[in-house]
Design an enzyme around this catalytic site. Structure first.
Site, PDB file in Angstrom:
ATOM      1  N   GLY A 190       0.837  -1.198   0.000  1.00  0.00           N
ATOM      2  CA  GLY A 190       0.000   0.000   0.000  1.00  0.00           C
ATOM      3  C   GLY A 190       0.866   1.241   0.000  1.00  0.00           C
ATOM      4  N   HIS A 204     -22.134   7.699   3.991  1.00  0.00           N
ATOM      5  CA  HIS A 204     -21.915   9.148   4.005  1.00  0.00           C
ATOM      6  C   HIS A 204     -23.187   9.849   3.543  1.00  0.00           C
ATOM      7  CE1 HIS A 204     -20.147  13.036   3.400  1.00  0.00           C
ATOM      8  NE2 HIS A 204     -18.955  12.605   3.775  1.00  0.00           N
ATOM      9  N   SER A 225     -18.276  16.464  -0.534  1.00  0.00           N
ATOM     10  CA  SER A 225     -17.620  16.492   0.777  1.00  0.00           C
ATOM     11  C   SER A 225     -18.500  17.022   1.908  1.00  0.00           C
ATOM     12  CB  SER A 225     -16.379  17.389   0.671  1.00  0.00           C
ATOM     13  OG  SER A 225     -15.913  17.690   1.950  1.00  0.00           O
ATOM     14  N   ARG A 261     -22.047  11.659  10.638  1.00  0.00           N
ATOM     15  CA  ARG A 261     -22.555  11.069   9.397  1.00  0.00           C
ATOM     16  C   ARG A 261     -23.671  10.053   9.601  1.00  0.00           C
ATOM     17  NH1 ARG A 261     -16.654  10.481   6.482  1.00  0.00           N
ATOM     18  NH2 ARG A 261     -16.456  12.712   6.216  1.00  0.00           N
ATOM     19  N   GLU A 321      -6.987   2.663   6.835  1.00  0.00           N
ATOM     20  CA  GLU A 321      -8.372   2.167   6.795  1.00  0.00           C
ATOM     21  C   GLU A 321      -8.442   0.638   6.876  1.00  0.00           C
ATOM     22  OE1 GLU A 321     -10.746   4.058   3.740  1.00  0.00           O
ATOM     23  OE2 GLU A 321     -12.442   2.716   4.111  1.00  0.00           O
ATOM     24  N   ARG A 349     -16.985   6.699  12.063  1.00  0.00           N
ATOM     25  CA  ARG A 349     -15.838   7.609  11.982  1.00  0.00           C
ATOM     26  C   ARG A 349     -16.312   9.039  11.797  1.00  0.00           C
ATOM     27  NH1 ARG A 349     -13.211  10.119   7.906  1.00  0.00           N
ATOM     28  NH2 ARG A 349     -14.019   8.871   6.183  1.00  0.00           N
ATOM     29  N   LEU A 401      -7.880  10.588   7.299  1.00  0.00           N
ATOM     30  CA  LEU A 401      -6.554  11.055   6.871  1.00  0.00           C
ATOM     31  C   LEU A 401      -5.657  11.195   8.095  1.00  0.00           C
ATOM     32  CD1 LEU A 401      -7.583  13.757   4.222  1.00  0.00           C
ATOM     33  CD2 LEU A 401      -7.226  11.309   3.912  1.00  0.00           C
TER      34      LEU A 401
HETATM   35  C1  LIG Z   1     -14.351  10.379  -2.055  1.00  0.00           C
HETATM   36  C2  LIG Z   1     -13.716  10.274  -0.713  1.00  0.00           C
HETATM   37  C3  LIG Z   1     -13.389  11.415  -0.003  1.00  0.00           C
HETATM   38  C4  LIG Z   1     -12.797  11.332   1.243  1.00  0.00           C
HETATM   39  N1  LIG Z   1     -12.494  12.472   1.926  1.00  0.00           N
HETATM   40  C5  LIG Z   1     -11.908  12.391   3.139  1.00  0.00           C
HETATM   41  C6  LIG Z   1     -11.561  13.555   3.862  1.00  0.00           C
HETATM   42  O1  LIG Z   1     -11.780  14.668   3.406  1.00  0.00           O
HETATM   43  N2  LIG Z   1     -10.966  13.410   5.063  1.00  0.00           N
HETATM   44  C7  LIG Z   1     -10.698  12.193   5.613  1.00  0.00           C
HETATM   45  O2  LIG Z   1     -10.145  12.133   6.707  1.00  0.00           O
HETATM   46  N3  LIG Z   1     -11.002  11.058   4.933  1.00  0.00           N
HETATM   47  C8  LIG Z   1     -11.600  11.123   3.727  1.00  0.00           C
HETATM   48  N4  LIG Z   1     -11.904   9.979   3.046  1.00  0.00           N
HETATM   49  C9  LIG Z   1     -11.428   8.688   3.563  1.00  0.00           C
HETATM   50  C10 LIG Z   1      -9.938   8.532   3.246  1.00  0.00           C
HETATM   51  O3  LIG Z   1      -9.666   9.040   1.963  1.00  0.00           O
HETATM   52  C11 LIG Z   1      -9.464   7.086   3.290  1.00  0.00           C
HETATM   53  O4  LIG Z   1      -9.941   6.447   4.426  1.00  0.00           O
HETATM   54  C12 LIG Z   1      -7.943   7.033   3.306  1.00  0.00           C
HETATM   55  O5  LIG Z   1      -7.401   7.819   2.271  1.00  0.00           O
HETATM   56  C13 LIG Z   1      -7.434   5.616   3.204  1.00  0.00           C
HETATM   57  O6  LIG Z   1      -6.029   5.656   3.130  1.00  0.00           O
HETATM   58  P1  LIG Z   1      -5.189   4.303   3.164  1.00  0.00           P
HETATM   59  O7  LIG Z   1      -3.776   4.699   3.005  1.00  0.00           O
HETATM   60  O8  LIG Z   1      -5.576   3.519   4.348  1.00  0.00           O
HETATM   61  O9  LIG Z   1      -5.693   3.498   1.882  1.00  0.00           O
HETATM   62  P2  LIG Z   1      -5.693   3.881   0.306  1.00  0.00           P
HETATM   63  O10 LIG Z   1      -5.441   5.298   0.034  1.00  0.00           O
HETATM   64  O11 LIG Z   1      -6.931   3.242  -0.244  1.00  0.00           O
HETATM   65  O12 LIG Z   1      -4.436   3.110  -0.250  1.00  0.00           O
HETATM   66  C14 LIG Z   1      -4.437   1.717  -0.393  1.00  0.00           C
HETATM   67  C15 LIG Z   1      -3.136   1.307  -1.025  1.00  0.00           C
HETATM   68  O13 LIG Z   1      -3.017  -0.098  -0.951  1.00  0.00           O
HETATM   69  C16 LIG Z   1      -2.705  -0.630  -2.226  1.00  0.00           C
HETATM   70  N5  LIG Z   1      -3.278  -1.972  -2.270  1.00  0.00           N
HETATM   71  C17 LIG Z   1      -4.506  -2.378  -1.883  1.00  0.00           C
HETATM   72  N6  LIG Z   1      -4.613  -3.705  -2.020  1.00  0.00           N
HETATM   73  C18 LIG Z   1      -3.438  -4.141  -2.500  1.00  0.00           C
HETATM   74  C19 LIG Z   1      -2.937  -5.410  -2.845  1.00  0.00           C
HETATM   75  N7  LIG Z   1      -3.660  -6.521  -2.710  1.00  0.00           N
HETATM   76  N8  LIG Z   1      -1.675  -5.476  -3.319  1.00  0.00           N
HETATM   77  C20 LIG Z   1      -0.887  -4.364  -3.474  1.00  0.00           C
HETATM   78  N9  LIG Z   1      -1.323  -3.142  -3.138  1.00  0.00           N
HETATM   79  C21 LIG Z   1      -2.574  -3.040  -2.655  1.00  0.00           C
HETATM   80  C22 LIG Z   1      -3.279   0.341  -3.226  1.00  0.00           C
HETATM   81  O14 LIG Z   1      -2.619   0.213  -4.448  1.00  0.00           O
HETATM   82  C23 LIG Z   1      -3.001   1.662  -2.501  1.00  0.00           C
HETATM   83  O15 LIG Z   1      -1.681   2.050  -2.762  1.00  0.00           O
HETATM   84  C24 LIG Z   1     -12.528  10.063   1.804  1.00  0.00           C
HETATM   85  C25 LIG Z   1     -12.865   8.903   1.104  1.00  0.00           C
HETATM   86  C26 LIG Z   1     -13.472   9.002  -0.135  1.00  0.00           C
HETATM   87  C27 LIG Z   1     -13.899   7.753  -0.820  1.00  0.00           C
END
Ligand SMILES: Cc1cc2nc3c(=O)[nH]c(=O)nc-3n(C[C@H](O)[C@H](O)[C@H](O)COP(=O)(O)OP(=O)(O)OC[C@H]3O[C@@H](n4cnc5c(N)ncnc54)[C@H](O)[C@@H]3O)c2cc1C
Length: 637
Positions: free
Chosen positions: A40, A266, A284, A330, A425, A435, A441
């Site tokens: 990730g 949401h 948002s 939410r 996440e 949440r 973030l």
């Molecule tokens: C539209 C939208 C708006 C949002 N706005 C906000 C906000 O304003 N504020 C806030 O706090 N939160 C917000 N969120 C929630 C937040 O964006 C996410 O919870 C957060 O970015 C997740 O980050 P992460 O690093 O855990 O996962 P992700 O950003 O989903 O990254 C996952 C990573 O894992 C990799 N991966 C997954 N499975 C595999 C696999 N099997 N093999 C290799 N790689 C893999 C992917 O390639 C990626 O690099 C929002 C969510 C959405 C959908």
């Protein structure tokens, strides 16, 4: 199995500091001897990989996109919370802690949440130092806005593209390490299995998504920052690629899956417009700072918004929750929107929408200010719906957005498999059953920049790691498992597309395990999913081969995992005979229609152990205790 959360005791404000002090350290010169596999490259994985490499560890980082810069985190719009109290409006670490425990409906660990609130301060400093262009006030100080479930302004933002700007910061830190040779980056590479040797996580099996080549990577610890599983519902606000495969396959290797039924709907998304749709778009939560949510007072009122006079409008959130108004959390906002639509007061063609109206804010602040705050979101809305939100209210409806459930982790963010860490996440920590906005973030970056880099050293320093050859039986078994899954998917001579199965599964999960759930519906879902899963394996059609870029093969593997996860979600929801946060069991509600918790019987995290496809999983319970924020009926009135 005894779950040891390793949650420290003592005064809460000292717990993280004391705990950190007692963690073993790896000597700087020894760090390069350890290899950490980080799966990730979103805000959680990207920040972790960069920081671990900066510390001196040898890091391999994997993502399925063509660049770490394209992780789903880039989609985050509204902002990131931190208890800086720049507005001097009464914020503090304690208040952020309090709001988060309460917002999560008392289903999160207090120690974790307090640490998160503490570390929130460092995150902003770190990101500013990286050059993240947060919005500023006239004076030059960083600006803040409000998000749901809080009465203070603590959300730092960069217009409506905060995730993108934060990810650019983490990505640059990661690129620096890639350039320095301390991180080896594997884009377009999907983890398909976890290698467990002598009970410890020691490697992963991956597939190169361009060439189809399988590979095994061995390390001393594995970190999963692989995001959430909201796409189990098919339609969601998540990027289309988000999936559960990494954590689900780790679950099948023994990692416990906690609170899978805690999913977040949401309240402000662009409503579904037809069967052809494959994605939902978030508007948002920040928009609820200035937008007012309303529906007509009368049922079936088909007049346009401008034809409905003030006296015939129901600003239902402001009416029911005068203290928090449109900025209730939410789960509360979503349930209320559903309720007014169920009463027949929804707007738009389908009646499954409520208005989010900026008329008053535009009159008060001027179009220019609104454009400055939310311009890109308004443009996005206009492009998708063909309607101009400066002229008429947006139409919005709740949609699946975030998953609070995930792999169980202790205070060190380690799963029950030694050496397997889960961050962002993908884990279940910190947010309980709901949440708060702008806290994902914060958690992803807290885990990646500040928590994991401390805790992983303790594990590495305390264990001995034998060299593992690719000929090891566990490696070969994991490789053969992946090969078999791929072969089985490709050999099918079915008739239906992967997406058609996914869509059907998503409808079941949304209908019976979505915004509202009840025992009869959950039992029905549990009777519908297994035959559909079996049909999927019999009747799915995948064109092409495994030795090339084959997106339907990729998706098929992910959908196969969603099938199994969906069953666990419904089971978890059925077993939890209470309502809490996003888990709303219709049988358990207060006379006013709010979630009715059962603290005497359900104040625990449910951590499920895998026992085989179609076999009943076993639940382990981590009791939750609250010494500081005492459980009470949540009130936002
Ligand atoms: C539209 C939208 C708006 C949002 N706005 C906000 C906000 O304003 N504020 C806030 O706090 N939160 C917000 N969120 C929630 C937040 O964006 C996410 O919870 C957060 O970015 C997740 O980050 P992460 O690093 O855990 O996962 P992700 O950003 O989903 O990254 C996952 C990573 O894992 C990799 N991966 C997954 N499975 C595999 C696999 N099997 N093999 C290799 N790689 C893999 C992917 O390639 C990626 O690099 C929002 C969510 C959405 C959908």
């Amino acid at each position: 199995m005894q779950l040891d959360s390793k949650s420290p005791t003592g005064p809460i404000e000292k717990r993280w500091e004391e705990h950190r002090f007692h963690l073993k350290l790896v000597n700087p010169a020894n760090k390069r001897k350890y290899t950490v596999l980080v799966v990730g490259s979103g805000l959680a994985g990207g920040s972790a990989a960069a920081t671990l490499a900066e510390l001196g560890y040898n890091v391999k980082c994997f993502c399925f996109q063509d660049s770490p810069r394209r992780a789903h985190s880039i989609a985050a719009q509204g902002g990131i919370n931190a208890a800086k109290n720049y507005h001097n409006d009464g914020d503090s670490v304690y208040r952020l802690f309090y709001d988060t425990v309460k917002g999560g409906d008392f289903r999160a660990r207090e120690s974790n949440v307090y640490r998160l609130a503490t570390v929130s301060l460092n995150i902003i400093d770190q990101c500013v130092a990286q050059g993240v262009p947060f919005a500023r006030e006239y004076s030059g100080y960083l600006d803040n806005r409000s998000f749901g479930g809080a009465q203070v302004s603590r959300t730092f933002y960069a217009r409506g593209q905060t995730g993108q700007q934060l990810l650019l910061g983490a990505y640059q830190a990661l690129e620096r390490q890639i350039g320095a040779g301390t991180v080896q980056m594997f884009p377009r590479t999907e983890m398909l299995d976890l290698v467990v040797i002598d009970g410890k996580a020691r490697g992963i099996v991956t597939r190169n998504l361009i060439t189809g080549k399988m590979e095994t990577h061995i390390g001393d610890a594995v970190v999963l920052g692989t995001g959430g599983y909201g796409n189990v519902f098919y339609l969601s606000t998540n990027a289309k690629g988000c999936n559960t495969t990494a954590i689900w396959r780790a679950h099948k290797r023994g990692a416990l899956f906690a609170n899978p039924c805690f999913t977040q709907i949401h309240p402000t998304c662009i409503p579904v417009s037809g069967e052809y749709q494959s994605k939902l778009t978030l508007m948002s939560e920040s928009l609820r700072n200035d937008g007012r949510v309303w529906v007509p007072l009368k049922k079936g009122d088909k007049r346009t918004a401008s034809q409905i006079p003030e006296a015939e409008r129901d600003y239902f959130l402001e009416r029911k929750y005068p203290s928090f108004g449109n900025l209730v959390p939410r789960d509360v906002a979503s349930r209320n929107a559903k309720q007014v639509c169920d009463e027949g007061r929804g707007v738009g063609e389908t009646g499954l929408a409520v208005f989010l109206d900026f008329r008053d804010a535009i009159q008060r602040l001027g179009k220019h200010t609104i454009k400055e705050r939310y311009g890109n979101l308004f443009d996005m809305y206009q492009r998708i719906t063909g309607e101009d939100p400066y002229q008429e209210p947006m139409r919005i409806y709740p949609a699946i957005h975030y998953t609070m459930g995930g792999l169980w982790v202790d205070y060190n963010l380690m799963s029950n498999i030694p050496g397997l860490y889960v961050i962002g996440e993908a884990n279940f920590s910190d947010h309980g059953a709901n949440r708060l906005g702008a806290s994902a973030l914060m958690q992803g970056l807290a885990d990646g920049y500040f928590v994991l880099p401390n805790t992983i050293g303790d594990y590495l320093a305390s264990n001995k790691f034998d060299k593992v050859e690719n000929s090891h039986a566990a490696v070969r078994e994991a490789e053969s498992n992946v090969t078999q899954i791929t072969r089985r998917l490709l050999e099918g001579k079915g008739t239906r597309s992967v997406d058609s199965f996914h869509r059907e599964l998503g409808k079941i999960v949304w209908e019976y395990c979505g915004m509202a759930r009840n025992a009869a519906g959950l039992k029905k879902a549990l009777s519908l999913i297994p035959p559909l899963r079996e049909q999927f394996w019999r009747d799915v059609k995948i064109l092409g081969s495994g030795d090339e870029l084959n997106q339907s093969l990729e998706r098929a593997g992910r959908v196969a995992d969603f099938f199994e996860l969906a069953e666990l979600m419904c089971l978890d929801a059925l077993e939890r005979n209470e309502s809490c946060g996003g888990h709303f069991r219709e049988e358990y509600q207060t006379p006013e229609g709010e979630a009715a918790r059962d603290d005497a019987n359900y104040s625990y995290a449910a951590a499920w152990e895998y026992r085989g496809v179609g076999q009943p999983p076993v639940v382990h319970k981590e009791p939750l205790t609250f010494e500081y924020v005492h459980p009470a009926q949540r009130s936002y009135k």
